[in-house]
Write a protein that holds these residues in place. Structure first.
Motif, mmCIF file in Angstrom:
data_model
loop_
_atom_site.group_PDB
_atom_site.id
_atom_site.type_symbol
_atom_site.label_atom_id
_atom_site.label_comp_id
_atom_site.label_asym_id
_atom_site.label_seq_id
_atom_site.Cartn_x
_atom_site.Cartn_y
_atom_site.Cartn_z
ATOM 1 N N GLU A 139 0.820 -1.209 0.000
ATOM 2 C CA GLU A 139 0.000 0.000 0.000
ATOM 3 C C GLU A 139 0.854 1.258 0.000
ATOM 4 O O GLU A 139 0.511 2.274 -0.597
ATOM 5 C CB GLU A 139 -0.935 0.019 1.219
ATOM 6 N N GLU A 140 1.982 1.194 0.696
ATOM 7 C CA GLU A 140 2.856 2.358 0.761
ATOM 8 C C GLU A 140 3.376 2.697 -0.647
ATOM 9 O O GLU A 140 3.299 3.847 -1.096
ATOM 10 C CB GLU A 140 4.008 2.037 1.696
ATOM 11 N N HIS A 141 3.880 1.683 -1.335
ATOM 12 C CA HIS A 141 4.406 1.942 -2.678
ATOM 13 C C HIS A 141 3.303 2.401 -3.624
ATOM 14 O O HIS A 141 3.503 3.308 -4.434
ATOM 15 C CB HIS A 141 5.082 0.681 -3.241
ATOM 16 N N ILE A 142 2.157 1.792 -3.499
ATOM 17 C CA ILE A 142 1.060 2.167 -4.399
ATOM 18 C C ILE A 142 0.675 3.627 -4.175
ATOM 19 O O ILE A 142 0.509 4.393 -5.121
ATOM 20 C CB ILE A 142 -0.151 1.223 -4.197
ATOM 21 N N SER A 143 0.579 4.026 -2.912
ATOM 22 C CA SER A 143 0.192 5.415 -2.618
ATOM 23 C C SER A 143 1.197 6.414 -3.176
ATOM 24 O O SER A 143 0.843 7.418 -3.786
ATOM 25 C CB SER A 143 0.081 5.640 -1.111
ATOM 26 N N MET A 144 2.475 6.122 -2.964
ATOM 27 C CA MET A 144 3.517 7.042 -3.444
ATOM 28 C C MET A 144 3.507 7.092 -4.978
ATOM 29 O O MET A 144 3.623 8.164 -5.574
ATOM 30 C CB MET A 144 4.903 6.585 -2.985
ATOM 31 N N LEU A 145 3.360 5.924 -5.580
ATOM 32 C CA LEU A 145 3.370 5.877 -7.046
ATOM 33 C C LEU A 145 2.171 6.604 -7.636
ATOM 34 O O LEU A 145 2.288 7.255 -8.676
ATOM 35 C CB LEU A 145 3.414 4.424 -7.523
ATOM 36 N N GLU A 146 1.043 6.525 -6.960
ATOM 37 C CA GLU A 146 -0.132 7.248 -7.458
ATOM 38 C C GLU A 146 0.155 8.757 -7.502
ATOM 39 O O GLU A 146 -0.189 9.432 -8.483
ATOM 40 C CB GLU A 146 -1.347 6.972 -6.566
ATOM 41 N N LEU A 147 0.786 9.252 -6.447
ATOM 42 C CA LEU A 147 1.111 10.685 -6.433
ATOM 43 C C LEU A 147 2.096 11.027 -7.555
ATOM 44 O O LEU A 147 1.937 12.042 -8.246
ATOM 45 C CB LEU A 147 1.727 11.083 -5.083
ATOM 46 N N GLU A 148 3.095 10.176 -7.725
ATOM 47 C CA GLU A 148 4.080 10.439 -8.786
ATOM 48 C C GLU A 148 3.432 10.418 -10.160
ATOM 49 O O GLU A 148 3.730 11.250 -11.014
ATOM 50 C CB GLU A 148 5.186 9.377 -8.764
#
Ligand SMILES: *[C@@H]1O[C@H](CO)[C@@H](O)[C@H](O)[C@H]1NC(C)=O
Ligand SMILES: *[C@@H]1O[C@H](CO)[C@@H](O)[C@H](O)[C@H]1NC(C)=O
Ligand SMILES: *[C@@H]1O[C@H](CO)[C@@H](O)[C@H](O)[C@H]1NC(C)=O
Ligand SMILES: *[C@@H]1O[C@H](CO)[C@@H](O)[C@H](O)[C@H]1NC(C)=O
Ligand SMILES: *[C@@H]1O[C@H](CO)[C@@H](O)[C@H](O)[C@H]1NC(C)=O
Length: 319
Positions: A112-121
């Protein structure tokens, strides 16, 4: 739509090659102490949205897609790379019109952490190519990158050249464009060639290859990779070496350019110069092994990257 790229060689050859490859894998893991990252993953593929450099203003005489192979969790490094490749740092030349730069990661499903950051990017930059693959430094990921491109960007030569590079490599974009300008647009393989004459690389390799720090294939070879069957066991071998071998098996990559000493590894304080590593020089296309921010600082200062570009302001006193 596949044709048997490998049919020139009898099948038993693969068996002969498998054992040395295992040894090789060990050797290469020692020589390239690259983090062998394994991680599981997931879904959406990015469309061919704008890259770091933004939209192209003029149609230049050739175009290069640069894929920076990176892992989902290296947000900070991507942040730095977006800065060093931003259009404002390459003024006065239309060099960025020649290039599209994207980050290449495998699918992410369970973090979830990676997904959240990637969504912002993705929302902010839309410069990520997410592939249906598993993170590793082996050929599987690079193969997935090259062979997905005709689907992602279309056939009919959306780019003349495709580069694979790493997130610890600094490319001098103007020097890269200048270096590629006079190269053939077909059957072209460009990089830092191994074997070189250093003792570090005196081990058995299946074929000469360009090291993974940054190498370029012409678009015809990219399409060929997409259309070829590649034996599954190659997928678990070091990516750069397998590209060289794959080309040799197909009798391809006839137009080869070794760009050493313009592309090289950063020489650490405790290291000797050799056939793939030396001190920074003005005549540089790419420097590799920039794992620490201190090395990035050394390189950015050496190449005067921000020199004269920072406007005086009451808000800061930098330099
Ligand atoms: C850069 O592109 C602009 C048009 O977008 C053109 O007028 C200018 O001559 C180009 N400069 C160089 C150095 O190619
Ligand atoms: C991803 O690849 C796997 C097998 O490698 C396949 O089963 C799956 O359908 C693929 N997913 C997508 C979205 O293409
Ligand atoms: C992600 O990639 C792996 C490896 O190819 C595959 O097994 C998996 O199905 C993929 N996941 C999705 C959602 O496509
Ligand atoms: C590498 O070594 C071989 C044999 O020792 C020699 O023929 C060749 O010229 C050398 N190449 C370079 C680039 O120094
Ligand atoms: C950086 O700037 C200095 C001072 O202007 C100059 O002497 C040096 O050659 C420049 N370095 C490069 C790599 O262009």
């Amino acid at each position: 739509m596949t044709h048997s790229f490998f049919s020139k060689e009898p099948p038993h050859l693969y068996l002969l090659i498998l054992l040395p490859c295992l040894f090789l894998l060990l050797t290469v893991l020692v020589v390239y102490p690259n983090d062998l990252r394994l991680q599981s993953l997931f879904s959406a593929r990015s469309n061919n949205g704008p890259s770091i450099l933004g939209p192209v203003s003029t149609r230049p005489d050739f175009r290069v897609l640069i894929g920076i192979i990176t892992a989902p969790w290296t947000f900070e490094r991507r942040h730095l790379l977006r800065h060093v490749y931003s259009k404002s740092l390459w003024p006065a030349k239309n060099v960025t019109d020649y290039l599209d730069i994207h980050f290449v990661i495998c699918n992410v499903t369970n973090n979830e952490e990676h997904i959240s950051m990637l969504e912002l990017e993705i929302m902010a930059y839309d410069d990520i190519i997410m592939l249906n693959c598993t993170e590793s430094t082996m050929f599987a990921k690079t193969h997935s990158y090259f062979s997905s491109l005709p689907d992602l960007f279309g056939r009919g030569r959306p780019y003349d050249y495709v580069m694979k590079t790493d997130d610890d490599t600094y490319l001098r974009l103007d020097a890269l464009v200048a270096s590629l300008r006079d190269k053939p647009r077909n059957d072209m393989y460009y990089g830092v060639e191994i074997p070189c004459n250093g003792t570090e690389f005196n081990f058995w390799i299946p074929a000469p290859f360009m090291t993974g720090l940054a190498y370029v294939l012409s678009w015809d070879l990219v399409e060929l990779m997409a259309d070829s069957e590649v034996p599954a066991n190659l997928m678990l071998q070091p990516e750069d070496m397998m590209v060289g071998w794959w080309l040799q098996m197909g009798g391809k990559g006839k137009n080869r350019y070794n760009s050493f000493p313009m592309m090289y590894d950063f020489r650490g304080d405790d290291q000797e110069s050799n056939c793939f590593r030396h001190d920074l020089t003005a005549d540089t296309v790419a420097v590799h092994r920039l794992k620490e921010n201190s090395r990035w600082a050394t390189v950015l200062k050496y190449f005067n990257v921000t020199h004269g570009l920072i406007k005086p302001s009451k808000l800061h006193y930098i330099r």
